[in-house]
Design an enzyme around this catalytic site. Structure first.
Site, PDB file in Angstrom:
ATOM      1  N   GLU A   1       0.829  -1.196   0.000  1.00 10.80           N
ATOM      2  CA  GLU A   1       0.000   0.000   0.000  1.00 10.80           C
ATOM      3  C   GLU A   1       0.870   1.255   0.000  1.00 10.80           C
ATOM      4  O   GLU A   1       1.933   1.287   0.606  1.00 10.80           O
ATOM      5  CB  GLU A   1      -0.925  -0.024   1.217  1.00 10.80           C
ATOM      6  CG  GLU A   1      -1.954  -1.125   1.044  1.00 10.80           C
ATOM      7  CD  GLU A   1      -2.850  -1.342   2.254  1.00 10.80           C
ATOM      8  OE1 GLU A   1      -4.061  -1.444   2.072  1.00 10.80           O
ATOM      9  OE2 GLU A   1      -2.327  -1.412   3.371  1.00 10.80           O
TER      10      GLU A   1
ATOM     11  N   CYS B   1       3.484   8.526   0.990  1.00 10.01           N
ATOM     12  CA  CYS B   1       3.960   7.686   2.084  1.00 10.01           C
ATOM     13  C   CYS B   1       4.194   6.308   1.468  1.00 10.01           C
ATOM     14  O   CYS B   1       3.255   5.658   1.012  1.00 10.01           O
ATOM     15  CB  CYS B   1       2.868   7.653   3.152  1.00 10.01           C
ATOM     16  SG  CYS B   1       3.249   6.565   4.512  1.00 10.01           S
TER      17      CYS B   1
ATOM     18  N   CYS C   1       6.498  -6.631   7.776  1.00  8.18           N
ATOM     19  CA  CYS C   1       7.557  -6.053   8.607  1.00  8.18           C
ATOM     20  C   CYS C   1       7.945  -7.089   9.662  1.00  8.18           C
ATOM     21  O   CYS C   1       7.106  -7.856  10.113  1.00  8.18           O
ATOM     22  CB  CYS C   1       7.047  -4.789   9.300  1.00  8.18           C
ATOM     23  SG  CYS C   1       8.308  -3.918  10.263  1.00  8.18           S
TER      24      CYS C   1
ATOM     25  N   CYS D   1       6.046  -4.413  16.292  1.00  9.07           N
ATOM     26  CA  CYS D   1       5.663  -3.405  17.289  1.00  9.07           C
ATOM     27  C   CYS D   1       4.222  -3.690  17.704  1.00  9.07           C
ATOM     28  O   CYS D   1       3.370  -3.967  16.863  1.00  9.07           O
ATOM     29  CB  CYS D   1       5.821  -1.992  16.727  1.00  9.07           C
ATOM     30  SG  CYS D   1       7.541  -1.632  16.307  1.00  9.07           S
TER      31      CYS D   1
ATOM     32  N   CYS E   1       1.070  -1.830  15.907  1.00 10.91           N
ATOM     33  CA  CYS E   1       1.119  -1.506  14.473  1.00 10.91           C
ATOM     34  C   CYS E   1       0.485  -2.625  13.649  1.00 10.91           C
ATOM     35  O   CYS E   1       0.766  -3.810  13.873  1.00 10.91           O
ATOM     36  CB  CYS E   1       2.581  -1.324  14.068  1.00 10.91           C
ATOM     37  SG  CYS E   1       2.800  -1.115  12.298  1.00 10.91           S
TER      38      CYS E   1
ATOM     39  N   CYS F   1      -1.340   6.211   9.789  1.00 11.88           N
ATOM     40  CA  CYS F   1      -0.062   5.591  10.140  1.00 11.88           C
ATOM     41  C   CYS F   1      -0.286   4.224  10.746  1.00 11.88           C
ATOM     42  O   CYS F   1      -1.102   4.063  11.644  1.00 11.88           O
ATOM     43  CB  CYS F   1       0.658   6.434  11.175  1.00 11.88           C
ATOM     44  SG  CYS F   1       1.174   7.992  10.547  1.00 11.88           S
TER      45      CYS F   1
HETATM   46  N1  SAH Z   1       9.132   1.101  10.498  1.00 11.88           N
HETATM   47  C1  SAH Z   1       9.180   2.528  10.475  1.00 11.88           C
HETATM   48  C2  SAH Z   1       8.235   3.181   9.499  1.00 11.88           C
HETATM   49  C3  SAH Z   1       6.855   2.626   9.349  1.00 11.88           C
HETATM   50  S1  SAH Z   1       5.636   3.023  10.560  1.00 11.88           S
HETATM   51  C4  SAH Z   1       9.006   3.076  11.881  1.00 11.88           C
HETATM   52  O1  SAH Z   1       8.820   2.296  12.803  1.00 11.88           O
HETATM   53  O2  SAH Z   1       9.114   4.278  12.051  1.00 11.88           O
HETATM   54  C5  SAH Z   1       5.372   4.744  10.448  1.00 11.88           C
HETATM   55  C6  SAH Z   1       4.943   5.374  11.785  1.00 11.88           C
HETATM   56  O3  SAH Z   1       3.600   4.962  12.135  1.00 11.88           O
HETATM   57  C7  SAH Z   1       5.808   4.952  12.943  1.00 11.88           C
HETATM   58  O4  SAH Z   1       6.065   6.047  13.781  1.00 11.88           O
HETATM   59  C8  SAH Z   1       4.929   3.951  13.651  1.00 11.88           C
HETATM   60  O5  SAH Z   1       5.307   3.739  14.964  1.00 11.88           O
HETATM   61  C9  SAH Z   1       3.564   4.598  13.497  1.00 11.88           C
HETATM   62  N2  SAH Z   1       2.431   3.722  13.757  1.00 11.88           N
HETATM   63  C10 SAH Z   1       2.371   2.391  13.659  1.00 11.88           C
HETATM   64  N3  SAH Z   1       1.147   1.940  13.975  1.00 11.88           N
HETATM   65  C11 SAH Z   1       0.399   3.024  14.276  1.00 11.88           C
HETATM   66  C12 SAH Z   1      -0.947   3.208  14.665  1.00 11.88           C
HETATM   67  N4  SAH Z   1      -1.771   2.201  14.760  1.00 11.88           N
HETATM   68  N5  SAH Z   1      -1.379   4.480  14.900  1.00 11.88           N
HETATM   69  C13 SAH Z   1      -0.546   5.520  14.748  1.00 11.88           C
HETATM   70  N6  SAH Z   1       0.736   5.413  14.371  1.00 11.88           N
HETATM   71  C14 SAH Z   1       1.215   4.179  14.142  1.00 11.88           C
END
Ligand code: SAH
Length: 350
Positions: free
Chosen positions: A91, A104, A111, A115, A118, A335
């Site tokens: 996406e 983006c 991944c 986390c 996420c 995000c």
């Molecule tokens: N792997 C990278 C980039 C991808 S995620 C990273 O960790 O930065 C992009 C951003 O979205 C990151 O800051 C991540 O922590 C955040 N993110 C992930 N899940 C989210 C969610 N459910 N709500 C808001 N932000 C989220």
């Protein structure tokens, strides 16, 4: 003969190939101009090139881009579901806001960092994207913007996957995004967001193109960060911040710290105060983001009262910060919400 995808190559590669064909270097400029400025990807139609060269280009290179499977539009945000040549899906999101066209982009199918808030983390890592698949996301969107006389102004590596875990392909893509012969996007309009792979942050500081760095911090101490970001056990906050300040000193740019606010987990007054102590007097900017609900996790987004209070404390402590509205939530393009494809394809209800 296997053909090379043209969108994986830089100008230097092309100069070498053209030299081998006894073509003069200005032909490379003409060719690149068709590709990145005019959006013409059929060599036969590149009218200022000699016919034999056009035929050779057609034979030698493939010009395949990802295939647009679906497009969803809301709040000036468009989410593209793209299919790659091996059938995998990714996406990409276009955010049109304040005269900016920000894309983006994704760097991996899934991944590996898991986390605990996420959506992409739920998929696991399927594979890294290739350079042409990263560039292909941008060209697919650029093609539509050209029709409106517009161009991509900003790139954020904040889609699916971890940019510093697909390092070489990301660096090569950045060259193509930044070069005058490519997208011509200034380095300060390109941002890499990382979960915090410390040695790669030092590597990034040595790269020619000095992009902006965003760090997904999300917690003010190791005890909390360990709970939601497993890689923190390998690269704890102290080491991460040291690499961040090094990056800031080399690039002369502030570091962005992303902080998603999760109700009753990391959104309390004491967390805001701890975060302030970490960042006080440093070249830092905090982006406060309300967590976008992903239903597999037990968390809830912070309420507006707690978010405002958190921001007030940062303000009072002199920590630069912005409260970010997360665009695209309605279409699950906010995000960390990019995973519709995978779960959808497996018949899991979204
Ligand atoms: N792997 C990278 C980039 C991808 S995620 C990273 O960790 O930065 C992009 C951003 O979205 C990151 O800051 C991540 O922590 C955040 N993110 C992930 N899940 C989210 C969610 N459910 N709500 C808001 N932000 C989220």
């Amino acid at each position: 003969m296997s053909t090379k995808n043209i969108f994986s190559l830089n100008k230097e590669n092309l100069l070498e190939i053209f030299k081998g064909w006894n073509e003069l270097s200005y032909r490379v400029d003409q060719f690149l101009n068709w590709i990145y400025k005019k959006g013409e990807w059929d060599p036969v139609k590149m009218s200022n090139l000699p016919m034999n060269l056009r035929n050779k280009l057609k034979e030698f290179f493939s010009f395949d881009l990802p295939h647009v499977v679906d497009k969803k539009d809301a709040d000036n945000t468009i989410k593209y579901l793209l299919q790659l040549s091996d059938g995998e899906n990714i996406e990409t999101v276009l955010i049109r806001h304040h005269n900016r066209n920000t894309i983006c982009i994704s760097v991996q199918v899934g991944c590996s960092f898991s986390c605990k808030f996420c959506a992409t983390g739920l998929i696991g890592l399927k594979r890294n994207l290739k350079v042409e698949e990263i560039i292909g996301q941008a060209l697919t969107i650029q093609k539509e913007l050209w029709n409106e006389g517009e161009r991509i102004s900003n790139i954020v590596f904040m889609g699916m996957g971890e940019p510093l875990a697909n390092y070489d392909a990301v660096i090569r893509s950045i060259e193509i995004f930044n070069s005058d012969w490519g997208f011509g996007i200034g380095s300060k309009h390109i941002t890499i967001s990382t979960v915090g792979i410390v040695p790669r942050i030092y590597d990034l500081a040595n790269e020619k193109v000095k992009v902006r760095l965003a760090i997904s911090l999300h917690a003010p101490d190791n005890e909390f960060r360990n709970q939601i970001i497993p890689i923190n056990k390998k690269y704890p906050i102290e080491e991460l911040l040291e690499s961040a300040w090094f990056y800031a000193s080399v690039t002369k740019r502030r570091i962005t710290f992303e902080y998603v606010l999760i109700k009753d987990f990391n959104d309390r007054i004491e967390h805001a105060n701890k975060l302030s102590i970490l960042l006080k007097g440093k070249p830092a900017h905090v982006n406060l983001i309300s967590w976008n609900k992903v239903k597999e996790y037990p968390w809830e987004p912070s309420d507006i009262y707690s978010i405002r209070k958190f921001k007030e404390i940062l303000d009072k402590n002199g920590i630069n910060n912005t409260l970010r509205i997360s665009y695209g939530c309605k279409i699950r393009a906010g995000c960390g919400q990019l995973r519709a494809t995978y779960l959808g394809m497996r018949g899991i209800e979204l």
